[in-house]
Design an enzyme around this catalytic site. Structure first.
Site, PDB file in Angstrom:
ATOM      1  N   SER A 283     -16.893  16.502 -17.486  1.00  0.00           N
ATOM      2  CA  SER A 283     -15.732  16.776 -18.340  1.00  0.00           C
ATOM      3  C   SER A 283     -15.150  18.125 -17.930  1.00  0.00           C
ATOM      4  CB  SER A 283     -16.159  16.825 -19.803  1.00  0.00           C
ATOM      5  OG  SER A 283     -16.855  18.023 -20.056  1.00  0.00           O
ATOM      6  N   THR A 284     -13.917  18.378 -18.356  1.00  0.00           N
ATOM      7  CA  THR A 284     -13.298  19.672 -18.039  1.00  0.00           C
ATOM      8  C   THR A 284     -14.187  20.818 -18.515  1.00  0.00           C
ATOM      9  OG1 THR A 284     -11.106  18.699 -18.281  1.00  0.00           O
ATOM     10  CG2 THR A 284     -11.236  21.081 -18.374  1.00  0.00           C
TER      11      THR A 284
ATOM     12  N   ASN B  77      -6.950  22.291 -21.204  1.00  0.00           N
ATOM     13  CA  ASN B  77      -5.856  21.358 -21.509  1.00  0.00           C
ATOM     14  C   ASN B  77      -4.738  21.931 -22.364  1.00  0.00           C
ATOM     15  OD1 ASN B  77      -6.377  19.137 -19.896  1.00  0.00           O
ATOM     16  ND2 ASN B  77      -8.143  18.604 -21.174  1.00  0.00           N
TER      17      ASN B  77
ATOM     18  N   TRP C 105     -18.592  20.090 -29.116  1.00  0.00           N
ATOM     19  CA  TRP C 105     -19.290  19.277 -30.127  1.00  0.00           C
ATOM     20  C   TRP C 105     -18.676  17.873 -30.079  1.00  0.00           C
ATOM     21  CZ3 TRP C 105     -23.694  19.944 -32.735  1.00  0.00           C
ATOM     22  CH2 TRP C 105     -24.003  19.022 -33.744  1.00  0.00           C
TER      23      TRP C 105
ATOM     24  N   HIS D  21     -16.634   9.974 -18.994  1.00  0.00           N
ATOM     25  CA  HIS D  21     -17.510  11.113 -19.269  1.00  0.00           C
ATOM     26  C   HIS D  21     -18.744  10.715 -20.057  1.00  0.00           C
ATOM     27  CE1 HIS D  21     -14.394  13.629 -17.801  1.00  0.00           C
ATOM     28  NE2 HIS D  21     -13.585  13.423 -18.801  1.00  0.00           N
TER      29      HIS D  21
HETATM   30  N1  CTP Z   1     -15.222  18.914 -25.908  1.00  0.00           N
HETATM   31  C1  CTP Z   1     -16.369  18.732 -26.679  1.00  0.00           C
HETATM   32  N2  CTP Z   1     -16.283  18.057 -27.866  1.00  0.00           N
HETATM   33  C2  CTP Z   1     -15.119  17.548 -28.299  1.00  0.00           C
HETATM   34  C3  CTP Z   1     -13.955  17.713 -27.518  1.00  0.00           C
HETATM   35  C4  CTP Z   1     -14.046  18.407 -26.320  1.00  0.00           C
HETATM   36  O1  CTP Z   1     -17.446  19.166 -26.296  1.00  0.00           O
HETATM   37  N3  CTP Z   1     -15.074  16.918 -29.479  1.00  0.00           N
HETATM   38  C5  CTP Z   1     -15.313  19.695 -24.654  1.00  0.00           C
HETATM   39  C6  CTP Z   1     -15.482  18.813 -23.419  1.00  0.00           C
HETATM   40  O2  CTP Z   1     -16.288  19.479 -22.481  1.00  0.00           O
HETATM   41  C7  CTP Z   1     -14.059  18.695 -22.902  1.00  0.00           C
HETATM   42  C8  CTP Z   1     -13.490  20.073 -23.246  1.00  0.00           C
HETATM   43  O3  CTP Z   1     -14.098  20.408 -24.490  1.00  0.00           O
HETATM   44  O4  CTP Z   1     -13.962  18.460 -21.517  1.00  0.00           O
HETATM   45  C9  CTP Z   1     -11.982  20.093 -23.373  1.00  0.00           C
HETATM   46  O5  CTP Z   1     -11.591  19.131 -24.318  1.00  0.00           O
HETATM   47  P1  CTP Z   1     -10.397  18.113 -24.044  1.00  0.00           P
HETATM   48  O6  CTP Z   1      -9.194  18.856 -23.673  1.00  0.00           O
HETATM   49  O7  CTP Z   1     -10.332  17.211 -25.202  1.00  0.00           O
HETATM   50  O8  CTP Z   1     -10.918  17.275 -22.822  1.00  0.00           O
HETATM   51  P2  CTP Z   1     -10.527  15.751 -22.576  1.00  0.00           P
HETATM   52  O9  CTP Z   1      -9.120  15.666 -22.143  1.00  0.00           O
HETATM   53  O10 CTP Z   1     -10.897  14.913 -23.760  1.00  0.00           O
HETATM   54  O11 CTP Z   1     -11.462  15.365 -21.421  1.00  0.00           O
HETATM   55  P3  CTP Z   1     -11.393  15.827 -19.922  1.00  0.00           P
HETATM   56  O12 CTP Z   1     -10.269  16.797 -19.723  1.00  0.00           O
HETATM   57  O13 CTP Z   1     -12.720  16.456 -19.721  1.00  0.00           O
HETATM   58  O14 CTP Z   1     -11.215  14.557 -19.164  1.00  0.00           O
END
Ligand code: CTP
Length: 319
Positions: A241-242, A132, A263, A293
């Protein structure tokens, strides 16, 4: 079954998660961790039954013609037109074709990375995957800067670049992409309706500024195939999740996968607050059953894989 009960209790409320945080399902030691190469090969082989990341990581030019109409992967009633710009940015061949690496880092975005001093270690891997379009320069000591592959949900345009309302937002975005050089920029453009104008704006900026970044747009079957693999292995995720998607893809290309920034819990094992993202003030969103998710369940699964030597999960300091 037991697996499902555990996942429900994990996603229900953050309180339960914190209470469980002391339990062994979260504990993993990096000292003495050793890769289990035969398990790595077995996982790669099993995932290949569901998807081939080399192919499914992106559709290619020959998949579509400009003007084609496709159905969104997670919202089949709605459709998207393949525009001229989008078509011109589709790769001729998979950007991951024949690419193999000894060690890879998959970097999630959890605040657990702050003060980790993992930057150098992350950058030492042969291939670094990030999610992202997370900022790196200001956090280099903790997260590193190398980015060979970076994902970008269309919502990032709104969330981190002001919806491109001002010239300065657009400049900031172009600057961020120019730092990527010829890395892969992976845009899940065909998932759900809503982000199509953002994707078009991004595509137009890449073309106008002749950015070198190598755009990739995941295949229409990828997300279902990844979900199918995990469901078959009794991990009842809703939508990967991504971060989990990136781990699943990386098994195809990487002999040793190291995860950082995973985390999905508001506190660490010592009860200290942990930000959802290391770089902004977004709040935790993934505890209710309404969320797409099941990150805590995903984490538990990755933790099991760490303990079996299939991957290495770092949630503490890198020394
Ligand atoms: N992640 C995690 N713990 C967090 C935030 C993120 O384990 N507190 C991991 C997740 O696997 C997440 C990835 O890091 O998919 C990337 O984070 P993020 O960009 O925040 O993903 P989101 O947009 O929140 O979710 P997604 O793109 O998966 O829909």
């Amino acid at each position: 079954d037991g697996e499902l009960c555990l996942s429900r209790s994990l996603v229900n409320s953050s309180d339960k998660i914190i209470r469980k945080a002391g339990s062994s399902i979260f504990q993993h030691s990096v000292e003495g961790w050793k890769i289990n190469s035969s398990l790595v090969l077995e996982i790669r082989k099993n995932i290949l039954r569901f998807l081939d990341a080399e192919r499914d990581v992106s559709v290619v030019k020959s998949s579509f013609k400009p003007g084609d109409v496709i159905h969104y992967v997670l919202d089949r009633r709605r459709t998207l037109n393949i525009s001229q710009d989008l078509h011109s940015l589709l790769p001729e061949v998979s950007p991951m074709k024949n690419r193999r690496f000894k060690t890879c880092a998959v970097v999630g975005n959890s605040g657990i990375l702050l003060d980790s001093e993992c930057g150098k270690e992350i950058d030492s891997h042969n291939f670094v995957i990030r999610c992202n379009l997370a900022p790196v320069v200001e956090f280099a000591a903790d997260v590193g800067t190398k980015s060979d592959f970076i994902t970008m949900n269309p919502s990032v345009v709104q969330r981190a670049f002001g919806g491109f309302r001002n010239e300065s937002d657009r400049e900031k975005f172009v600057h961020r992409l120019s730092m990527l050089n010829d890395s892969v920029l992976w845009i899940p453009a065909f998932m759900v309706k809503g982000g199509e104008k953002h994707v078009e704006w991004v595509n137009a900026l890449i073309l106008k500024n002749k950015l070198k970044v190598r755009t990739a747009y995941p295949s229409l079957r990828l997300i279902h195939a990844v979900r199918g693999y995990w469901l078959t292995n009794k991990v009842p995720i809703k939508r990967p999740s991504t971060g989990l998607l990136m781990y699943t893809l990386a098994t195809r290309f990487c002999d040793e996968i190291h995860l950082y920034g995973f985390w999905p819990f508001p506190k660490d094992l010592n009860g200290k607050a942990v930000k959802y993202h290391y770089y902004d003030d977004l709040k935790y969103r993934y505890f209710s059953n309404a969320s797409p998710h099941r990150m805590p369940l995903e984490f538990k699964t990755l933790n099991v894989l760490h303990n079996r030597g299939a991957l290495k999960l770092t949630t503490g300091k890198c020394i």
